[in-house]
Design a protein around this motif. Structure first.
Motif, PDB file in Angstrom:
ATOM      1  N   GLN A  56       0.809  -1.213   0.000  1.00 55.80           N
ATOM      2  CA  GLN A  56       0.000   0.000   0.000  1.00 55.80           C
ATOM      3  C   GLN A  56       0.850   1.274   0.000  1.00 55.80           C
ATOM      4  O   GLN A  56       0.631   2.174  -0.804  1.00 55.80           O
ATOM      5  N   HIS A  57       1.836   1.353   0.869  1.00 54.92           N
ATOM      6  CA  HIS A  57       2.675   2.554   0.964  1.00 54.92           C
ATOM      7  C   HIS A  57       3.448   2.786  -0.333  1.00 54.92           C
ATOM      8  O   HIS A  57       3.506   3.915  -0.835  1.00 54.92           O
ATOM      9  N   GLU A  58       4.028   1.729  -0.865  1.00 52.68           N
ATOM     10  CA  GLU A  58       4.816   1.848  -2.099  1.00 52.68           C
ATOM     11  C   GLU A  58       3.937   2.277  -3.268  1.00 52.68           C
ATOM     12  O   GLU A  58       4.336   3.111  -4.078  1.00 52.68           O
ATOM     13  N   PRO A  63       2.337   4.304  -8.272  1.00 53.23           N
ATOM     14  CA  PRO A  63       1.274   3.354  -8.613  1.00 53.23           C
ATOM     15  C   PRO A  63       1.681   2.311  -9.660  1.00 53.23           C
ATOM     16  O   PRO A  63       0.988   1.321  -9.839  1.00 53.23           O
ATOM     17  N   HIS A  64       2.818   2.521 -10.302  1.00 50.31           N
ATOM     18  CA  HIS A  64       3.267   1.583 -11.340  1.00 50.31           C
ATOM     19  C   HIS A  64       4.484   0.767 -10.888  1.00 50.31           C
ATOM     20  O   HIS A  64       5.175   0.187 -11.724  1.00 50.31           O
ATOM     21  N   ALA A  68       5.627  -4.262  -6.582  1.00 49.90           N
ATOM     22  CA  ALA A  68       4.374  -4.162  -5.819  1.00 49.90           C
ATOM     23  C   ALA A  68       3.173  -4.566  -6.668  1.00 49.90           C
ATOM     24  O   ALA A  68       2.294  -5.299  -6.197  1.00 49.90           O
ATOM     25  N   THR A  69       3.128  -4.126  -7.925  1.00 51.40           N
ATOM     26  CA  THR A  69       1.981  -4.475  -8.772  1.00 51.40           C
ATOM     27  C   THR A  69       1.963  -5.966  -9.086  1.00 51.40           C
ATOM     28  O   THR A  69       0.896  -6.584  -9.116  1.00 51.40           O
ATOM     29  N   HIS A  70       3.155  -6.551  -9.298  1.00 52.56           N
ATOM     30  CA  HIS A  70       3.202  -8.004  -9.547  1.00 52.56           C
ATOM     31  C   HIS A  70       2.793  -8.791  -8.307  1.00 52.56           C
ATOM     32  O   HIS A  70       2.081  -9.799  -8.412  1.00 52.56           O
ATOM     33  N   ALA A  71       3.246  -8.337  -7.142  1.00 50.62           N
ATOM     34  CA  ALA A  71       2.882  -9.027  -5.894  1.00 50.62           C
ATOM     35  C   ALA A  71       1.368  -8.975  -5.685  1.00 50.62           C
ATOM     36  O   ALA A  71       0.750  -9.988  -5.322  1.00 50.62           O
TER      37      ALA A  71
END
Length: 167
Positions: A56-58, A63-64, A68-71
């Motif tokens: 969430q923080h990252e 946002p890209h 984080a998006t892959h996780a």
């Protein structure tokens, strides 16, 4: 420096490098077991909530963000059978690693070809995976596994020579 002194120094460096690599591989096995146990006891929904909280923080900052998006994408797609199979994979892989690393640290000869075969199978699988889903981490792990397999072969050859020519 005489040839036998050179071989001794080379052997010592090889042995130290081999042992350090084995310890790293053993720690990897321990982490796989811990991960496998966590997967056995956590539901897909709990894992999803945990990953959302972690990323969430990252994602508010970027946002890209690739990791984080892959996780998040992976966590959202988890199902009960996927989690269970992943847990079994991690547990079995981790246990085999720890057994082989322990046997190699004890210089048990059967473990050398077993480790080479075990790593060889995963190297082939990892190369296969990289062709479909390129990943820097998987490439790094594959290179490390090739390195350990090569060190294991060199150590095995050295120990077999010792057994064949007792002093």
């Amino acid at each position: 420096m005489r040839r036998d002194e050179e071989e001794l120094l080379k052997g010592d460096l090889l042995d130290r490098t081999f042992r350090i690599s084995l310890i790293l591989k053993g720690l990897d096995g321990v982490l796989e077991i811990v991960g496998g146990l966590l997967l056995l006891f956590l539901t897909p929904a709990t894992i999803d909530r945990f990953v959302v909280a972690l990323t969430q923080h990252e994602l508010t900052q970027d946002p890209h963000d690739l990791i984080a998006t892959h996780a998040l994408q992976y966590a959202h797609g988890l199902t009960g059978p996927t989690v269970f199979l992943s847990a079994l994979y991690l547990l079995s892989h981790g246990i085999v690693k720890i057994v082989l690393v322990f046997a190699l640290l004890k210089t048990i000869l059967w473990a050398y070809p077993a480790m080479i075969a075990f790593l060889g199978a995963f190297i082939v699988y990892q190369v296969y995976r990289v062709t479909f889903a390129p990943s820097v981490g998987l490439v790094g792990l594959t290179i490390f596994d090739v390195f350990i397999a090569w060190l294991t072969y060199l150590e095995y050859r050295r120990h077999r020579r010792k057994v064949a020519t007792p002093t």
